[in-house]
Design a protein around this motif. Structure first.
Motif, short mmCIF file in Angstrom:
data_model
loop_
_atom_site.label_atom_id
_atom_site.label_comp_id
_atom_site.label_asym_id
_atom_site.label_seq_id
_atom_site.Cartn_x
_atom_site.Cartn_y
_atom_site.Cartn_z
N SER A 135 -2.25 -101.83 -12.56
CA SER A 135 -1.91 -100.52 -12.07
C SER A 135 -0.50 -100.25 -12.73
N HIS A 136 -0.37 -98.94 -12.97
CA HIS A 136 1.02 -98.70 -13.66
C HIS A 136 1.00 -97.17 -13.33
N THR A 137 2.48 -96.92 -13.45
CA THR A 137 2.77 -95.36 -12.99
C THR A 137 2.40 -94.45 -14.13
N MET A 158 -5.22 -105.51 -30.97
CA MET A 158 -3.81 -104.93 -30.26
C MET A 158 -3.25 -105.89 -29.32
N CYS A 159 -4.13 -106.16 -28.44
CA CYS A 159 -3.69 -106.98 -26.96
C CYS A 159 -3.03 -108.19 -27.53
N GLY A 160 -3.68 -108.95 -28.64
CA GLY A 160 -2.99 -110.26 -29.14
C GLY A 160 -1.98 -109.94 -29.96
N GLY A 161 -1.56 -108.98 -30.26
CA GLY A 161 -0.38 -108.79 -31.17
C GLY A 161 -0.46 -108.67 -32.56
N PHE A 213 3.83 -105.92 -29.68
CA PHE A 213 3.21 -105.61 -28.51
C PHE A 213 2.27 -106.79 -28.23
N CYS A 214 2.07 -107.14 -26.72
CA CYS A 214 1.31 -108.04 -26.64
C CYS A 214 0.78 -107.66 -25.10
N VAL A 215 -0.37 -107.95 -24.79
CA VAL A 215 -0.96 -107.46 -23.69
C VAL A 215 -0.27 -108.28 -22.44
N VAL A 242 1.62 -105.45 -20.81
CA VAL A 242 0.72 -104.79 -19.68
C VAL A 242 0.56 -105.67 -18.57
N TRP A 243 0.57 -106.74 -18.64
CA TRP A 243 0.27 -107.63 -17.33
C TRP A 243 1.43 -108.30 -16.56
#
Length: 211
Positions: A11-13, A85-88, A94-96, A100-101
């Motif tokens: 969840s995010h703004t 993308m999530c793994g950089g 950027f890293c999930v 993100v988490w």
């Protein structure tokens, strides 16, 4: 070769969703636009798979269905572009896990982590094509504003609300092994969707290999 994968809905703004959009949305769109993606989705929609307990059995009688099984597994595995993308790999800044988490509270996030299995694959097999088609995004990946979360909630409720018999059938098709008190893929997404809609938050869904 072993692997560990994770699928999470966080969840995010709306401000945070807007910050994530330049990185995640192009990767999500690229995975959806892959030449094989639509073909695999259409094949599964036309012909759901046999019981997963027969997939890897030499006596399962699924020799003719093996191509469809492999196609479905490729469809519901983490998409190449989102995974990188999530793994950089695409953007080392950027890293999930961190971007993100990190910092998510338990009530605002659902995460399913498994070795040698994909949570989205198990969820979609449990739901079947018609219910899975109600879920926003592409095979578990999405980035939604608060307004989009509210708008999509009725469809998500239709996908993830069952009669007692339907629930038992879906649980029988969910092939994941859960630890004690671990939330299933049939429960966590709807819980987080309802919480985000109530709190006026957006949602980010991503699936990735952790290692």
């Amino acid at each position: 070769m072993g692997f560990t994968s994770a699928w999470a809905i966080s969840s995010h703004t709306d401000e945070a969703v807007a910050d994530l959009a330049p990185r995640l949305l192009p990767a999500m769109r690229a995975d959806r636009a892959h030449p094989d993606a639509g073909r695999r989705w259409s094949a599964w929609q036309r012909e759901p798979l046999p019981d997963h307990r027969t997939w890897f059995s030499p006596d399962g009688g699924n020799g003719e269905a093996w191509g469809a099984i492999e196609s479905f597994q490729a469809l519901t595995a983490p998409g190449h572009h989102v995974d990188e993308m999530c793994g950089g790999s695409t953007d080392p800044s950027f890293c999930v896990l961190d971007d993100v988490w990190e910092g998510q509270g338990e009530d605002g996030m659902f995460i399913s982590v498994h070795r040698k299995e994909y949570a989205v694959s198990s969820l979609f097999h449990a739901l079947g094509p018609a219910r899975a088609a109600l879920l926003p995004g592409w095979c578990g990946t999405f980035l939604l504003s608060a307004a989009q979360v509210r708008e999509s909630l009725p469809r998500v409720e239709r996908a993830l609300t069952f009669t007692p018999a339907g629930r038992a059938a879906a649980e029988g098709r969910d092939r994941l092994d859960y630890g004690e008190n671990e939330e299933s893929v049939l429960d966590g997404p709807l819980r987080v969707w309802r919480t985000a809609a109530r709190r006026g938050l957006g949602l980010c869904g991503v699936a990735a290999h952790l290692y």
